[in-house]
Design a protein around this motif. Sequence first.
Motif, short mmCIF file in Angstrom:
data_model
loop_
_atom_site.label_atom_id
_atom_site.label_comp_id
_atom_site.label_asym_id
_atom_site.label_seq_id
_atom_site.Cartn_x
_atom_site.Cartn_y
_atom_site.Cartn_z
N UNK A 73 -9.99 10.40 26.58
CA UNK A 73 -8.92 11.39 26.61
C UNK A 73 -9.49 12.79 26.76
N UNK A 74 -10.56 13.04 26.00
CA UNK A 74 -11.22 14.34 26.04
C UNK A 74 -11.73 14.63 27.44
N UNK A 75 -12.42 13.61 28.01
CA UNK A 75 -13.01 13.79 29.34
C UNK A 75 -11.91 14.05 30.36
N UNK A 76 -10.81 13.33 30.18
CA UNK A 76 -9.68 13.51 31.09
C UNK A 76 -9.18 14.95 31.00
N UNK A 77 -9.07 15.42 29.74
CA UNK A 77 -8.61 16.79 29.53
C UNK A 77 -9.56 17.79 30.17
N UNK A 78 -10.86 17.53 29.98
CA UNK A 78 -11.88 18.41 30.54
C UNK A 78 -11.81 18.41 32.06
N UNK A 79 -11.65 17.18 32.61
CA UNK A 79 -11.55 17.05 34.06
C UNK A 79 -10.31 17.77 34.57
N UNK A 80 -9.21 17.64 33.81
CA UNK A 80 -7.97 18.31 34.17
C UNK A 80 -8.15 19.81 34.20
N UNK A 81 -8.87 20.31 33.19
CA UNK A 81 -9.09 21.76 33.13
C UNK A 81 -9.95 22.22 34.31
N UNK A 82 -11.01 21.44 34.60
CA UNK A 82 -11.89 21.79 35.73
C UNK A 82 -11.09 21.80 37.02
N UNK A 83 -10.18 20.80 37.15
CA UNK A 83 -9.35 20.71 38.35
C UNK A 83 -8.45 21.94 38.45
N UNK A 84 -7.87 22.30 37.29
CA UNK A 84 -6.97 23.45 37.26
C UNK A 84 -7.71 24.71 37.68
N UNK A 85 -8.93 24.85 37.15
CA UNK A 85 -9.69 26.06 37.41
C UNK A 85 -10.15 26.14 38.86
N UNK A 86 -10.38 24.98 39.50
CA UNK A 86 -10.92 25.02 40.86
C UNK A 86 -9.83 24.77 41.91
#
Lengths: 276, 286
Positions: free
Chosen positions: B30-43
């Motif tokens: 879940x954490x990784x997904x959240x992190x990936x989501x944030x990275x996606x949002x930022x890029x």
Amino acid sequence: MTTDKILFDRVTKVFPGRRGTGGAVTALDRVTLGVRPGEFLVVVGPSGCGKSTLLDLLGGLATPTAGQVLVDGEPVTGPGLDRGIVFQQYALLPWRTAAGNVAFGLEAKGVPRADRADLVAHHLELVGLTGFADRYPHELSGGMKQRVAIARSLAYDPAILLMDEPFAALDAQTRDSLQDELVRIWQATGKTIVFITHGIDEAVHLGGRVAVMTSRPGRIKQVIDIELGDRDAQDDVRSSDAFRHHRHQIWTLLRDEVRAAQSAERPVVPEEARVG
Amino acid sequence: MVDIAERPTRLAARPAPTPAASTARPTLPGRLLGLGGRALHRSAALLALAAVWETAPRVGLVDRVFLPPLSEVLTAWWALLASGQLAEHVGASLTRSLTGLGLAVLTAIPLGLLIGWYRPLAELLGPLLEVFRNTAALALLPVFVLILGLGETSKIALVLYACSWPILLNTIAGVKGVDPLLVRSARSMGLNHLRLFQKVILPAAVPTIFTGVRLAGAYSILVLVAAEMVGAKAGLGYLVNYAQYNFAIPDMYAGIITISAIGLVVNQLLVAGERRFSTWRVDPTA
């Protein structure tokens, strides 16, 4: 007179008015006041009466316009490590830890590095901050910051401690406990303390003697001996009859001055920032 | 490419949340997904730009001669990298800008400390500083070339000139902005001027000075690229200009992308350095 640790000898301080606004301000007018060795003297007065100017002169941060300030019979010519100042706004170096700040005065005094650590630890313990040595000022509460500042001033071992409304920015609880601790530290170290405040309760609670000042120009109106009996024998010194008596005494002395200060402040020139 | 080159430094700059987070309440996936989501949002915006760049020329929205699709630019970039040309140009540019920036740090900081500390000096030099500060560095490029020739000296001198102002002005501001209470307190302990400077003024001014250095870092690349477009034989500015003259348009864009990548990396490094020097000034986590 020669027994005085500190002697203000007919000290006058006039601040020249800013160019354009004119009107020089007389902050202190022929103030004569002696402080005995090892005494806890509180100076209380209405705002703008020159209390802080008194302390600046004693600290050597300003020079009197007339008269002189004597410490151990010698005129004050500048700042020195025989007098430590504790400021209301702590004046801690924000890039140094609590221990680093306490060490600062020791560095100024030239204490060898090897001896500093012990002195720092001892004085942090004295103000009850063992365990907070590595904290930075922004990680400490107001009360803790002021404890660090007190430890810093005590560490380089000045004979005289000058305190400029040190607890005015703290909440009531913290202030009460720091007052008690200051009395304890004073009893333990035997320093001569000159304590500036505008709080009557604080003055009565801390002072061996209380000097009441007049509103501008600042003069010493009266010096009162505080007799509270044995502090340790009482649970709550602040609610004793003697305490109430002294508080009323000072309140009466101050009432007229506060009125005078208020009526003086209303119409005329803007406040001189340094007087207060 | 920009994105790939830049992201590792950004992650490296704030590694704290990741290891600590794995033990926290949300599960690791879940954490990784959240992190990936944030990275996606930022890029997301960068990815959108890349997509537009790739498709617009292909569908004929813009002339693909003047704006080739991103993939062609990246191919050209790779060819430049493989042939060693890119390294040569980057090397030449970085040498110049770092030399200029280094010299600016070495001269402007001491000068700024002096000006900030001695009021008479500040009053004497103030008007002069105002005039020079408001003279655009690039306007002086012809003067530098005239006096110092077309070689390295004039380019480094221009970078030095451009970088000096933010450092100088921030140093002055840093010294002047020291809390007067700290000075009073230190004076009450009998510190002489030199010790006061060393123990109070200088440490208090460091964060402000470093902000100046960070700004100067950005200027150093900005000004250099322009300088390299005039009479240089190597460097990224030269590459971009030369490629345009020779109609090697993908090479030109490859050069531009490299310049922005270097700018981003330099800025990230300096921001990290700035944060390190000024932890006490801001209230980080308390």
